[in-house]
Design an enzyme around this catalytic site. Sequence first.
Site, mmCIF file in Angstrom:
data_model
loop_
_atom_site.group_PDB
_atom_site.id
_atom_site.type_symbol
_atom_site.label_atom_id
_atom_site.label_comp_id
_atom_site.label_asym_id
_atom_site.label_seq_id
_atom_site.Cartn_x
_atom_site.Cartn_y
_atom_site.Cartn_z
ATOM 1 N N VAL A 103 25.822 8.042 -25.060
ATOM 2 C CA VAL A 103 24.627 8.365 -24.203
ATOM 3 C C VAL A 103 23.638 9.013 -24.844
ATOM 4 O O VAL A 103 24.099 10.125 -25.464
ATOM 5 C CB VAL A 103 25.206 9.026 -23.041
ATOM 6 N N ARG A 122 -6.748 0.816 -5.098
ATOM 7 C CA ARG A 122 -5.950 -0.088 -4.883
ATOM 8 C C ARG A 122 -5.767 -1.093 -6.129
ATOM 9 O O ARG A 122 -6.844 -1.387 -6.589
ATOM 10 C CB ARG A 122 -6.648 -1.299 -3.775
ATOM 11 N N GLY A 131 0.610 -1.106 0.025
ATOM 12 C CA GLY A 131 0.025 0.110 0.038
ATOM 13 C C GLY A 131 0.679 1.305 0.114
ATOM 14 O O GLY A 131 0.241 2.330 0.379
ATOM 15 N N THR A 188 42.597 9.228 -11.333
ATOM 16 C CA THR A 188 43.038 10.664 -12.017
ATOM 17 C C THR A 188 44.338 11.069 -11.306
ATOM 18 O O THR A 188 44.260 11.272 -9.977
ATOM 19 C CB THR A 188 42.130 11.530 -12.094
ATOM 20 N N ASN A 241 33.560 14.305 -11.813
ATOM 21 C CA ASN A 241 32.667 13.337 -11.732
ATOM 22 C C ASN A 241 31.326 13.394 -10.968
ATOM 23 O O ASN A 241 30.706 12.560 -10.531
ATOM 24 C CB ASN A 241 33.521 12.216 -11.102
#
Length: 905
Positions: A595, A533, A523, A739, A709
């Site tokens: 992407v 519901r 719920g 890095t 990042n």
Amino acid sequence: MGSTCATCGRREYILREVKNRKDSLGSPTRLQPTGPSQPSTKNQIENQSKRIRVKGIKTHKFSHHPSPSIEGITEASHAEIIDKPKTEEDIKMILTAFNNHFILRSLDEDSKFIIANDMRFYTIGPREIIFEQDKPGLCFYVLATGRLEVTINGQRKNLISPGTGFGEYALIDNRARSATVTTLEKCTLWVVDRISFKEAVKRVNDMNHLENKSFIDSVPLFNTLTSQQKEALLAGLNTQKWHSGQRIVKEGDVGDLFYIIKEGLVSCSQNGIEIRQMSKGDFFGEQSLLYGSPRTATCTAISEVKLISIGSNSLIDVLGSSLQQILYRNTLRIACERSPVLRALSKEQKESIFDCMKVNTFQPGSVIVARGTHKGQRLWIVLRGAIRGPVGAIEKFGCIGDEFLDHPSEGEYMIDYLAEVESDVADISRVSIENCIGGNFNKVTIYNEALSVLKQVHLLRGLSPEKFISLTQALKVMHYSDRDAIVTQNNPGNSFFLIKSGKVNVFKDGVKLRTITKNDYFGERSVLFNDFRTATVIADGQVSCWVLEKDDFLSLIDEEIRQNLIERIELQDDTITLNDLIPIKQLGKGVFGNVFLVGHITTHRLYALKSVSREKIEQWQIQTNLMLERQILLQVDHTMILKLVKTFKDTSRIYFLMEFVQGLDLFDVLIELQLVSDADAKYYIGALVVILEHLHERDILYRDLKPENIMVDHEGYPKLIDFGTSKIINGRTYTTVGTPHYMAPEIILGSGYTFSADWWSLGIILYEFIYGRVPFGEDEDDAHAIYEKILEHKIIYPTNIDPNLAAKPLIQQLLNKNPAARTGGSVDKLKAHKWFANFNWDRLLSRQLKMPYIPKLRSLHNEIEVAFSSMKPLESLIREEESKEEVDFCIWNSMPPPEDWDSEF
């Protein structure tokens, strides 16, 4: 400034720049923000833009190979490798050469000796090439006999004579050689390749770590330390060598060092008389470590002796408190876990009680609990010694009075409880306990169970502890009989249920879907959405539930938090398929994939979709990397970490569907801000602390923390992205990755590292916020020059900025060369640092703080409208972008992937 994709971390023009860089795996040239003391100038920015940060090339473990060829790299290809035993003079020459090179001289003596012993003997004729300029590096060399010529671009720059070492940068990674080295005559050399070097360092460090750990485990003094505390203790140990006849400690002197013998014999004497001899595994000095008391004996080496030692100051650095406080605190924790009553308290409630407890020392025969004392009004815990009670001795970890706290009675203790031996006992009153836990003991412990279940509910994650406590107080307990309908399909829903006991069956359209039981919930959508519901829930036997009414929930949660929760729960839609997605635009192009911004065909919700072609996966051998990235992203669920929605696969590609974050990366935000105030830095660093805490609790080591990042979203909150270099660890790892400007010394040395490497990176970022530059190698473009600066560890603070800045002590703590000292003992200790005084961690987690900068983002409305009007197939856009790529062959991972590696995508 445009929109930025959270999955690749750079704006579009920078992503194209990354693709064209052969020496970088994702870190383009960038401008550096200026410090808080003065505004930036054009010249400053131009000078700062010269610094290029390159991500460390990942090295992989290979078995030892007899030929000088690894990872497709060959050096000294015409050399003959001879199995020549090393003389004492050979070892001495090699070790002397080591001390002239920053990587090797930073190693411990054992590592140096092992590496020297592992080096192979090469003999090679005149006018032969050892290695060539611009070719990847493989080995470190020490010239034994002959002469070598060093040339750059065909011009002689130097001659190398016997006893000289060269080529050390190849021990870190396979970056290109800066010069060509050629033999002028027949030469002999001692040689070690990168993989053998790293394996040797790992072997030595693993051996020392395991041996030292076995010593620590054998010392009764450290028995109550947790495994995490023992690991921190190991990082603070020092190795010392003593010659026969040398006095280690003197009777009567005040000292704070504790010693464990690793090798050799030690004589222990009092008043000049030997009382015993100690050998490997024995220890001495514990009283000085605990109490700083004078030495009770003189200890002298009677052979060559190697000791490991630790002092009280080092202990405070790595554990956050004195050893005595740590031991007592751990004893209290163990005692609570052994008590059925105290175990019901939360960690925070217990720690609050411990803070208020008083410790008293009792001599034998002293009364601890007097006859006639009312039960249930006080709690005692034995820390040391033994207490005589009505049914025998109550020893260390034993509790008195705990069983009466949840049900106090009118009774009294009928006898005196006496100290049998000198004993330390902590005690606290019931009134103080209830002040510490925030209410009646019985009521608080009842709702603790509900609180633990509430925190498992996805839609509630991110709420502050204060909000959770308020929610538990709004819960009501409801009881249901067998076959009672708790909720009915298609009826309005206004309640959320947590099962306290029993089990229920869930039906949809009359068909049973599943059975759920204690600590499950149902719920949950009703408290956020006005949905009917979607199923019927029937009690299967007697059932008790905690019930939260929608009105109670909404009265505690403001609209902003509610919207955040709705957005979070919408990211849990695992019914999405590739066919449901409409392409809008390309967001970025990385080394491995593309992407895209995509939208759901019916809900129009926006996502970021990363696609990686199977051709590239095979060519780069990144199957294992993709499996690990998926595993990590599925484990994390935090409002300030990029959320993975789902993964897909087809015959052409692997796909990651993730939340789309509009914003800027933190580096660009720093440029926009120009000046980073102390308060601004605190917001961002505080957010990164809770992000790292979330990851480390799940055994995830991030390994590439840097401003590029970290996205700053449309509300100004930071969000961690790009888990391509992250790793799930159990113990220590050795891979050189990250890095350079942000890499911890232990990563560079290959000596093994844990989560503390992430805290070092956080220290670099904090320094960068405050001073507008990184502390090591700011003006260096070459990764190896940066490594050298890091290992030198000379932190210089700009003189034009207040030397008493509040953040400076925290910077020094985070940039401690001792990894275990960086958090000050724990993440809780770090969060309690005085720089964070009055910082509201709860409001940060619930996204209720006003962040320093809200990105100005252009609208995507027109692009979205065009995309949904044209309904261009996703496949065609992906193929179009892939056709523009040049595919370079490169083995990224040497280990063959499992045959069914993509089975779970």
